[in-house]
Design a protein around this motif. Structure first.
Motif, PDB file in Angstrom:
ATOM      1  N   SER A   1       1.491   0.031  -2.219  1.00 44.25           N
ATOM      2  CA  SER A   1       1.926   1.412  -2.320  1.00 44.25           C
ATOM      3  C   SER A   1       0.920   2.152  -3.187  1.00 44.25           C
ATOM      4  CB  SER A   1       3.164   1.452  -3.061  1.00 44.25           C
ATOM      5  OG  SER A   1       3.142   0.952  -4.100  1.00 44.25           O
ATOM      6  N   PHE A   2       0.080   1.483  -3.968  1.00 42.29           N
ATOM      7  CA  PHE A   2      -0.676   2.401  -4.928  1.00 42.29           C
ATOM      8  C   PHE A   2      -1.983   2.736  -3.868  1.00 42.29           C
ATOM      9  CE2 PHE A   2      -4.902   2.187  -7.273  1.00 42.29           C
ATOM     10  CZ  PHE A   2      -4.783   3.060  -8.075  1.00 42.29           C
ATOM     11  N   TRP A   3      -2.518   1.717  -3.022  1.00 39.95           N
ATOM     12  CA  TRP A   3      -3.575   1.839  -2.251  1.00 39.95           C
ATOM     13  C   TRP A   3      -3.206   2.827  -0.668  1.00 39.95           C
ATOM     14  CZ3 TRP A   3      -7.758   1.656  -4.496  1.00 39.95           C
ATOM     15  CH2 TRP A   3      -8.071   0.598  -5.487  1.00 39.95           C
ATOM     16  N   SER A   4      -1.809   2.901  -0.727  1.00 44.27           N
ATOM     17  CA  SER A   4      -1.662   3.680   0.637  1.00 44.27           C
ATOM     18  C   SER A   4      -1.370   5.074   0.126  1.00 44.27           C
ATOM     19  CB  SER A   4      -0.504   3.174   1.126  1.00 44.27           C
ATOM     20  OG  SER A   4       0.666   3.229   0.398  1.00 44.27           O
ATOM     21  N   ARG A   5      -1.417   5.798  -0.872  1.00 43.00           N
ATOM     22  CA  ARG A   5      -1.122   6.893  -1.257  1.00 43.00           C
ATOM     23  C   ARG A   5      -2.492   7.724  -1.296  1.00 43.00           C
ATOM     24  NH1 ARG A   5       0.558   6.139  -7.558  1.00 43.00           N
ATOM     25  NH2 ARG A   5      -1.464   5.508  -8.219  1.00 43.00           N
ATOM     26  N   ASP A   6      -2.400   9.146  -1.336  1.00 42.35           N
ATOM     27  CA  ASP A   6      -3.685   9.937  -1.443  1.00 42.35           C
ATOM     28  C   ASP A   6      -4.515   9.615  -2.407  1.00 42.35           C
ATOM     29  OD1 ASP A   6      -2.496  10.900   1.027  1.00 42.35           O
ATOM     30  OD2 ASP A   6      -2.244  13.072   0.344  1.00 42.35           O
ATOM     31  N   ARG A   7      -5.730   9.620  -2.404  1.00 44.57           N
ATOM     32  CA  ARG A   7      -6.787   9.173  -3.612  1.00 44.57           C
ATOM     33  C   ARG A   7      -7.648  10.468  -3.613  1.00 44.57           C
ATOM     34  NH1 ARG A   7      -8.231   3.826  -0.873  1.00 44.57           N
ATOM     35  NH2 ARG A   7      -6.141   3.280  -0.171  1.00 44.57           N
TER      36      ARG A   7
ATOM     37  N   TYR B   1      -7.192   5.521 -12.912  1.00 42.71           N
ATOM     38  CA  TYR B   1      -5.654   5.291 -13.269  1.00 42.71           C
ATOM     39  C   TYR B   1      -5.336   4.456 -14.450  1.00 42.71           C
ATOM     40  CZ  TYR B   1      -1.169   3.295 -12.230  1.00 42.71           C
ATOM     41  OH  TYR B   1       0.197   2.771 -12.328  1.00 42.71           O
TER      42      TYR B   1
ATOM     43  N   TYR C   1     -11.304   5.126  -8.652  1.00 38.70           N
ATOM     44  CA  TYR C   1      -9.980   5.759  -8.347  1.00 38.70           C
ATOM     45  C   TYR C   1      -9.175   4.796  -9.372  1.00 38.70           C
ATOM     46  CZ  TYR C   1      -5.524   6.660  -6.451  1.00 38.70           C
ATOM     47  OH  TYR C   1      -4.276   7.060  -6.156  1.00 38.70           O
TER      48      TYR C   1
ATOM     49  N   ALA D   1      -6.528  10.481   2.527  1.00 43.51           N
ATOM     50  CA  ALA D   1      -5.352  11.002   2.688  1.00 43.51           C
ATOM     51  C   ALA D   1      -4.740  10.446   3.996  1.00 43.51           C
ATOM     52  CB  ALA D   1      -5.388  12.491   2.609  1.00 43.51           C
ATOM     53  N   GLU D   2      -3.291  10.269   4.070  1.00 44.05           N
ATOM     54  CA  GLU D   2      -2.626   9.824   5.302  1.00 44.05           C
ATOM     55  C   GLU D   2      -3.159   8.559   5.731  1.00 44.05           C
ATOM     56  OE1 GLU D   2      -2.561  13.132   7.892  1.00 44.05           O
ATOM     57  OE2 GLU D   2      -1.874  14.596   6.274  1.00 44.05           O
ATOM     58  N   ASN D   3      -3.377   7.598   5.027  1.00 41.46           N
ATOM     59  CA  ASN D   3      -4.079   6.346   5.011  1.00 41.46           C
ATOM     60  C   ASN D   3      -5.257   6.370   6.083  1.00 41.46           C
ATOM     61  OD1 ASN D   3      -1.777   4.668   4.164  1.00 41.46           O
ATOM     62  ND2 ASN D   3      -0.468   5.563   5.949  1.00 41.46           N
TER      63      ASN D   3
END
Length: 195
Positions: free
Chosen positions: A41-47, A106, A102, A66-68
């Protein structure tokens, strides 16, 4: 999505005890490797990433994922900001490096931009810097867009160093006299004074 050019500085923040303990626990659990380890879930969110280039005075805040999927506009903006400013040359900055930065941002629990000392360096620039300093590797990963020399306003350099090591995403060099930490996505290795 998109980018925002910023001016001025962010208010400094401090690493909380809870975040520091969390860093150690996560590192022990082996869940910190960029691309492999933090929760899906951390890697699938917008960065997004933000930078202040100390040599050019340019600031950038941009969404690069964004958007995978990676966002071409954001990647291009980062390529430009991290260019070899001496020759005004840019390359595609390695996406794994962006993900490492990134994750580092975090872990440091901050909204401050990275102060960028060095991103991409052309072979000509790298050779010139190598002639003047033994600390510059002749085959530096900076020449391949796989390294960055950074610091984070409001964060102690030793804490940035420790957080980068905990991520185990590649090489980490510690340069307290020059006030920066080197991170790259080559093999895992460490050099410089202990933090």
């Amino acid at each position: 999505m998109g980018m925002l050019i910023e001016t001025g500085s962010q208010a400094p923040a401090v690493i909380t005890r809870r975040r520091f303990i969390g860093l150690g626990a996560a590192a022990l659990a082996g869940v910190m490797l960029p691309g492999h380890a933090l929760a899906a879930s951390f890697w699938s969110r917008d960065r997004s990433l933000s930078f202040y280039n100390l040599h050019t005075g340019e600031s950038l805040k941009t969404v690069y994922f964004a958007e995978n999927q990676y966002v071409a506009e954001g990647l291009q903006a980062i390529n430009y900001l991290m260019r070899d400013f001496r020759l005004n040359l840019e390359v595609q900055i390695n996406r794994q490096l962006l993900d490492l930065l990134y994750a580092l941002h975090y872990q440091l629990d901050t909204t401050a931009p990275f102060d960028l000392i060095s991103g991409y360096r052309s072979p000509q620039t790298n050779a010139m810097l190598h002639e003047h300093s033994e600390a510059v590797a002749s085959h530096s990963l900076h020449m391949y867009g796989m390294a960055a020399d950074i610091r984070v306003p409001g964060r102690n350099l030793a804490n940035v160093h420790r957080a980068a090591i905990a991520l185990r995403g590649g090489g980490v060099g510690y340069y307290p006299r020059s006030d920066f930490v080197h991170v790259d996505v080559g093999r895992v290795r460490y050099w410089g004074a202990a933090g």
